[in-house]
Design a protein around this motif. Sequence first.
Motif, short mmCIF file in Angstrom:
data_model
loop_
_atom_site.label_atom_id
_atom_site.label_comp_id
_atom_site.label_asym_id
_atom_site.label_seq_id
_atom_site.Cartn_x
_atom_site.Cartn_y
_atom_site.Cartn_z
N VAL A 258 0.57 -1.11 0.08
CA VAL A 258 0.11 -0.14 0.02
C VAL A 258 0.91 1.17 0.11
CG1 VAL A 258 -0.21 -0.08 2.59
CG2 VAL A 258 -1.72 1.22 1.09
N SER A 259 0.53 2.19 -0.77
CA SER A 259 1.04 3.51 -0.76
C SER A 259 -0.22 4.57 -0.40
CB SER A 259 1.76 3.88 -1.99
OG SER A 259 2.82 2.79 -2.22
N ALA A 260 0.04 5.33 0.46
CA ALA A 260 -1.03 6.15 0.87
C ALA A 260 -0.83 7.38 1.29
CB ALA A 260 -1.99 5.59 1.96
N THR A 261 -1.70 8.34 0.75
CA THR A 261 -1.66 9.99 1.35
C THR A 261 -2.86 10.10 1.91
OG1 THR A 261 -0.12 10.39 -0.50
CG2 THR A 261 -1.44 12.05 0.66
N ILE A 262 -2.98 10.77 3.11
CA ILE A 262 -4.13 10.96 3.78
C ILE A 262 -4.18 12.31 4.04
CG2 ILE A 262 -4.44 8.64 4.84
CD1 ILE A 262 -3.19 9.98 7.74
N ALA A 263 -5.45 13.03 4.50
CA ALA A 263 -5.43 14.26 4.78
C ALA A 263 -6.79 14.69 5.67
CB ALA A 263 -5.82 15.40 3.38
N THR A 264 -6.67 15.54 6.32
CA THR A 264 -7.89 16.39 7.29
C THR A 264 -8.19 17.53 6.61
OG1 THR A 264 -6.99 15.23 9.33
CG2 THR A 264 -8.62 16.97 9.47
N HIS A 265 -8.95 17.54 5.44
CA HIS A 265 -9.38 18.66 4.87
C HIS A 265 -10.23 19.67 5.50
CE1 HIS A 265 -7.53 17.19 1.05
NE2 HIS A 265 -8.36 16.02 1.10
N ILE A 266 -11.02 19.27 6.41
CA ILE A 266 -11.94 20.00 7.03
C ILE A 266 -11.48 19.84 8.66
CG2 ILE A 266 -14.29 20.68 7.79
CD1 ILE A 266 -13.86 20.76 4.81
N PRO A 267 -10.72 20.83 8.88
CA PRO A 267 -9.83 20.95 10.36
C PRO A 267 -10.98 21.34 11.55
CG PRO A 267 -9.51 22.78 9.37
CD PRO A 267 -10.47 22.18 8.22
N ASP B 26 -9.94 12.65 7.09
CA ASP B 26 -11.22 12.59 6.17
C ASP B 26 -11.29 12.25 4.94
OD1 ASP B 26 -10.54 14.94 5.37
OD2 ASP B 26 -11.78 16.34 6.66
N ALA B 27 -10.08 12.04 4.37
CA ALA B 27 -9.75 11.66 2.93
C ALA B 27 -8.40 10.93 2.81
CB ALA B 27 -9.50 12.97 2.19
N ALA B 28 -8.47 9.80 1.89
CA ALA B 28 -7.26 8.92 1.80
C ALA B 28 -7.32 8.75 0.20
CB ALA B 28 -7.51 7.73 2.52
N TYR B 29 -6.19 8.81 -0.19
CA TYR B 29 -5.74 8.54 -1.65
C TYR B 29 -4.66 7.46 -1.65
CZ TYR B 29 -7.85 13.20 -1.18
OH TYR B 29 -8.62 14.22 -1.27
N ALA B 30 -4.95 6.40 -2.14
CA ALA B 30 -4.16 5.18 -1.92
C ALA B 30 -4.10 4.22 -3.26
CB ALA B 30 -4.63 4.28 -0.81
N VAL B 31 -2.61 3.67 -3.51
CA VAL B 31 -2.24 2.67 -4.67
C VAL B 31 -2.12 1.38 -3.74
CG1 VAL B 31 -0.86 1.95 -6.56
CG2 VAL B 31 -1.58 4.49 -6.11
N PHE B 32 -2.77 0.27 -4.22
CA PHE B 32 -2.41 -0.99 -3.74
C PHE B 32 -2.08 -1.93 -4.85
CE2 PHE B 32 -6.31 0.93 -1.67
CZ PHE B 32 -6.03 0.76 -0.55
N GLU B 33 -0.96 -2.71 -4.62
CA GLU B 33 -0.42 -3.56 -5.49
C GLU B 33 -0.84 -4.95 -5.05
OE1 GLU B 33 3.85 -2.92 -6.36
OE2 GLU B 33 3.82 -1.56 -5.11
#
Length: 383
Positions: A219-228, A244-251
Motif C-alpha cells: 500500500v502507498s497512501a496519502t491522507i488528509a484532514t481537509h476540514i480541520p 477525512d480523505a485518503a488516496y491510495a495505490v494497492f499492489e
Amino acid sequence: MTRRSIGIIVNGVTGRMGYRQHLVRSLLAIRESGGVRLPDGATVVPHLVLVGRSETKLREIADRHGLTDWTTDLTAALARDDVEIYFDAQVTQQREKAIRQAIEAGKHIYTEKPLAEDTAAALDLARAANAAGIRTGVVQDKLFLPGLRKLKRLLDGGFFGQVLSVRGDFGYWVFEGDWQPAQRPSWNYRSEDGGGIVVDMFPHWHYVLAELFGEVRSVSATIATHIPQRVDEAGRTYPATADDAAYAVFELAGGVIAQLNSSWCVRVHRDELVEFQVDGTQGSAVAGLRRCRVQHRAVTPKPVWNPDLPATDDFRAQWTEVPDNEDFDNGFKVQWEAFLRHVVADEPFPWDFLAGARGVQLAELGLVSAREGRRVEIPELSL
C-alpha cells in the motif's frame, strides 16, 4: 417442518448501523420472512436480545418493533443459556472488551468491522476465538452489493481476459455541522475516539480487492484532514483530528494495480456513491452499488486526443448495462443468513476473525505509509 429459535444478542442497536442495517433490514426482516431455511428443510428464527447503554433508547426501539427482550447489562445477557450468538455494532473502542467477554462466555460472534483498533488486538481475538472453538464472522457487506455481484459474475465468466487495473472512487460531502447537520456522527472525525476514513474504509477495500482481484501485497497512501474543524451533535465546535480523505495505490498478487480514493470531502459527480472501474485486456466494467456497465474489446471505440475541437462522443452511451439476472436482497441480510447457516448447519463462512484482522492490518499499514511517506509491504497473517 422443524422450526427452531436461536438467541442473538444485538449490542449497539441504538446506533445508526446497528439499528437500520442489522436490526431492521436484516434480523427483523429474517424473522418476518419466517426464518432462514437450512439444507435439511428446517428453519432457524432469530430471538433478539437488544443491548445498549441507554435504557430510554432501548425501550423506545423495542416498543416500536414489538420486542420485549432488552437490557443494559451485557454481562447478564452473555450469561444466558438461551443465547448462542453475540453481535457487536458498537463504536470500535468498545468492541474488543465486549468481544472478549463473549469469547469467555462461549458464544459464537459476528461483528461489524473493524474487528479491533490494531492488528495485534485483532489477531489476539482471532486466536482466542479459535482456541475456544467458537464460530466467528466479520461484516463484509460490500461483497453482497448487486453491482459487485455482477462484477464477480463477469470475473468468473472470463469477461476481462487479464485484469490490469482497478480504479475506485468512494465518498460524498459530509456537512460540517454548522449550517446543516452532518450525516455522520462526530466521533468519525476524532482519532482519539477511533475515527478516520482509513480505519473505516480500508478494511472494506481489503476484502473487496482480495475476494475479487487478488491479495493486497503493498500500500502507498496519502491522507488528509481537509476540514480541520466541525460541529458536533450538541452544536459544539470541535477540532477534527482524524483523516477525512485518503488516496491510495494497492499492489495485488498477480500484478493488478488498484487505485482507490476515499473522501468525506468530495461532491458527487458519478452515478453512485462508490464506483469501481476494472480494465482488462478483453474488456472493461464500471460497477457501483447496484449498477454495472461493460465495454468489450470488440466494440471499444477509437478516441483521438484533440484539445482544439469539442468532444462529440457520448462516452457513457457506448457502454452496455449488465442485467440483474436474479433478485438481489439486502447485502447485510444475505451475510447474516450465511452466518446463521454457518453456526447451525456448519456451512462454510470464509469471513471470520482472521479475515477481519487482515482488514485492520491494511488500515494500520496504510496509516504507516501515509505517516512515513513510503510504500509499505503487507505481510501475511496467520493464527
